[in-house]
Design a protein around this motif. Structure first.
Motif, PDB file in Angstrom:
ATOM      1  N   ASP A  50       0.927  -1.267   0.008  1.00 50.83           N
ATOM      2  CA  ASP A  50      -0.007   0.015   0.079  1.00 50.83           C
ATOM      3  C   ASP A  50       0.979   1.277   0.151  1.00 50.83           C
ATOM      4  N   PRO A  51       1.465   1.524  -1.003  1.00 49.77           N
ATOM      5  CA  PRO A  51       2.307   2.691  -1.324  1.00 49.77           C
ATOM      6  C   PRO A  51       1.668   3.881  -1.229  1.00 49.77           C
ATOM      7  N   THR A  52       0.328   4.280  -1.114  1.00 49.45           N
ATOM      8  CA  THR A  52      -0.346   5.407  -0.684  1.00 49.45           C
ATOM      9  C   THR A  52      -0.620   5.689   0.737  1.00 49.45           C
ATOM     10  N   SER A  53      -0.056   4.997   1.358  1.00 55.71           N
ATOM     11  CA  SER A  53      -0.310   5.324   3.088  1.00 55.71           C
ATOM     12  C   SER A  53       0.820   4.674   3.598  1.00 55.71           C
ATOM     13  N   ASP A  54       0.899   4.710   4.909  1.00 60.33           N
ATOM     14  CA  ASP A  54       2.072   4.227   5.682  1.00 60.33           C
ATOM     15  C   ASP A  54       1.511   2.980   6.651  1.00 60.33           C
ATOM     16  N   ALA A  55       0.302   2.439   5.869  1.00 65.76           N
ATOM     17  CA  ALA A  55      -0.179   1.088   6.435  1.00 65.76           C
ATOM     18  C   ALA A  55       0.447  -0.014   6.239  1.00 65.76           C
ATOM     19  N   GLY A  56       1.089  -0.416   4.913  1.00 63.26           N
ATOM     20  CA  GLY A  56       1.831  -1.170   4.491  1.00 63.26           C
ATOM     21  C   GLY A  56       3.195  -1.400   4.880  1.00 63.26           C
ATOM     22  N   PHE A  57       3.984  -2.338   4.549  1.00 66.59           N
ATOM     23  CA  PHE A  57       5.480  -2.106   4.668  1.00 66.59           C
ATOM     24  C   PHE A  57       6.073  -1.395   3.598  1.00 66.59           C
ATOM     25  N   PRO A  58       7.274  -0.523   3.855  1.00 65.05           N
ATOM     26  CA  PRO A  58       7.706   0.432   3.208  1.00 65.05           C
ATOM     27  C   PRO A  58       8.405  -0.287   1.691  1.00 65.05           C
ATOM     28  N   LEU A  59       8.107   0.559   0.859  1.00 66.65           N
ATOM     29  CA  LEU A  59       8.764   0.402  -0.537  1.00 66.65           C
ATOM     30  C   LEU A  59      10.090   1.185  -0.714  1.00 66.65           C
ATOM     31  N   PRO A  60      11.061   1.218  -1.356  1.00 69.32           N
ATOM     32  CA  PRO A  60      12.305   2.133  -1.485  1.00 69.32           C
ATOM     33  C   PRO A  60      11.800   3.327  -2.190  1.00 69.32           C
ATOM     34  N   PRO A  61      12.325   4.570  -1.852  1.00 64.39           N
ATOM     35  CA  PRO A  61      11.765   5.728  -2.437  1.00 64.39           C
ATOM     36  C   PRO A  61      12.530   5.910  -3.823  1.00 64.39           C
ATOM     37  N   CYS A  62      11.998   6.725  -4.671  1.00 58.66           N
ATOM     38  CA  CYS A  62      12.576   7.048  -5.990  1.00 58.66           C
ATOM     39  C   CYS A  62      14.047   7.722  -5.903  1.00 58.66           C
ATOM     40  N   PRO A  63      15.062   7.333  -6.281  1.00 54.51           N
ATOM     41  CA  PRO A  63      16.282   7.620  -6.007  1.00 54.51           C
ATOM     42  C   PRO A  63      16.656   9.170  -6.576  1.00 54.51           C
ATOM     43  N   VAL A  64      15.786   9.541  -7.556  1.00 52.67           N
ATOM     44  CA  VAL A  64      15.856  11.002  -7.950  1.00 52.67           C
ATOM     45  C   VAL A  64      15.171  11.852  -7.219  1.00 52.67           C
ATOM     46  N   LYS A  65      13.938  11.512  -6.585  1.00 50.01           N
ATOM     47  CA  LYS A  65      13.390  12.440  -5.856  1.00 50.01           C
ATOM     48  C   LYS A  65      14.205  12.528  -4.530  1.00 50.01           C
ATOM     49  N   TRP A  66      14.531  11.357  -4.165  1.00 52.11           N
ATOM     50  CA  TRP A  66      15.271  11.308  -2.808  1.00 52.11           C
ATOM     51  C   TRP A  66      16.431  12.498  -2.903  1.00 52.11           C
ATOM     52  N   LEU A  67      17.425  12.337  -3.899  1.00 51.49           N
ATOM     53  CA  LEU A  67      18.482  13.208  -4.102  1.00 51.49           C
ATOM     54  C   LEU A  67      18.065  14.561  -4.584  1.00 51.49           C
ATOM     55  N   THR A  68      17.111  14.961  -5.443  1.00 55.27           N
ATOM     56  CA  THR A  68      17.009  16.225  -6.016  1.00 55.27           C
ATOM     57  C   THR A  68      15.763  17.014  -5.519  1.00 55.27           C
ATOM     58  N   GLY A  69      14.785  16.021  -5.144  1.00 56.63           N
ATOM     59  CA  GLY A  69      13.440  16.746  -4.623  1.00 56.63           C
ATOM     60  C   GLY A  69      12.450  16.866  -5.971  1.00 56.63           C
ATOM     61  N   LEU A  70      13.025  16.629  -7.314  1.00 57.28           N
ATOM     62  CA  LEU A  70      12.429  16.500  -8.233  1.00 57.28           C
ATOM     63  C   LEU A  70      11.565  15.395  -8.710  1.00 57.28           C
ATOM     64  N   ASP A  71      10.384  15.303  -9.336  1.00 55.31           N
ATOM     65  CA  ASP A  71       9.806  14.029  -9.845  1.00 55.31           C
ATOM     66  C   ASP A  71      10.602  13.568 -11.072  1.00 55.31           C
ATOM     67  N   CYS A  72      10.816  12.336 -11.185  1.00 54.87           N
ATOM     68  CA  CYS A  72      11.404  12.041 -12.348  1.00 54.87           C
ATOM     69  C   CYS A  72      10.192  11.536 -13.232  1.00 54.87           C
ATOM     70  N   PRO A  73      10.261  11.157 -14.628  1.00 53.05           N
ATOM     71  CA  PRO A  73       9.320  10.616 -15.234  1.00 53.05           C
ATOM     72  C   PRO A  73       8.376   9.318 -14.609  1.00 53.05           C
ATOM     73  N   GLY A  74       9.318   8.503 -13.871  1.00 55.55           N
ATOM     74  CA  GLY A  74       8.492   7.189 -13.313  1.00 55.55           C
ATOM     75  C   GLY A  74       7.928   7.571 -12.147  1.00 55.55           C
ATOM     76  N   CYS A  75       8.332   8.960 -11.211  1.00 54.68           N
ATOM     77  CA  CYS A  75       7.766   9.041 -10.062  1.00 54.68           C
ATOM     78  C   CYS A  75       6.141   8.907  -9.673  1.00 54.68           C
ATOM     79  N   GLY A  76       5.897   8.044  -8.857  1.00 56.79           N
ATOM     80  CA  GLY A  76       4.431   7.918  -8.718  1.00 56.79           C
ATOM     81  C   GLY A  76       3.864   6.715  -9.397  1.00 56.79           C
ATOM     82  N   ALA A  77       4.767   5.772 -10.213  1.00 57.21           N
ATOM     83  CA  ALA A  77       4.321   4.857 -10.883  1.00 57.21           C
ATOM     84  C   ALA A  77       3.824   3.606  -9.944  1.00 57.21           C
TER      85      ALA A  77
END
Length: 139
Positions: free
Chosen positions: A30-57
């Motif tokens: 459940d990546p839309t909430s904190d209810a499930g186990f965590p999935l890794p964040p997008c490295p581009v967003k994590w490093l730059t704060g910007l959404d890459c083309p795949g962010c939110g996929a």
């Protein structure tokens, strides 16, 4: 003959099983909430704060698995638009393996790589613009 044909279908069957497993993991996480186990964040967003083309996929995939197309479009409209092309390519690959010859897809069209690159670049820019209506695309 039948055994050889079934062997050629092992890889497509494996990709289908892998896709089902990925869907199960996304549903459980459940990546839309904190209810499930965590999935890794997008490295581009994590490093730059910007959404890459795949962010939110991943969240888009989760929303589609729940039948919420509007929410899926919010998370990544470009990925939703690409799904039919992905399915076309995968289906042609599977059919080609079954028939024993390659099936043409949109990827062989002359302008496909350039058009895809331009669309990805445009999507990358507009989803990071900090003013309305584009700021609604930031996830």
């Amino acid at each position: 003959m039948v055994a050889a044909r079934l062997r050629t279908m092992a890889l497509p069957a494996a990709t289908a099983l892998l896709g089902c497993a990925a869907a199960g993991i996304v549903l459980a996480a459940d990546p839309t909430s904190d209810a499930g186990f965590p999935l890794p964040p997008c490295p581009v967003k994590w490093l730059t704060g910007l959404d890459c083309p795949g962010c939110g996929a991943t969240r888009m995939f989760y929303s589609l698995l729940h039948g919420d197309v509007q929410q899926a479009l919010h998370f990544n409209a470009a990925a939703v638009a690409f799904i039919p092309f992905f399915l076309w390519t995968w289906g042609a690959w599977v059919l080609g393996r079954w028939r024993g010859r390659r099936i043409p897809t949109w990827e062989q069209w002359r302008w496909s790589p350039l058009v895809a690159l331009v669309l990805i670049a445009v999507w990358s820019v507009i989803r990071n613009l900090p003013f309305p209506p584009f700021d609604a695309l930031y996830v």
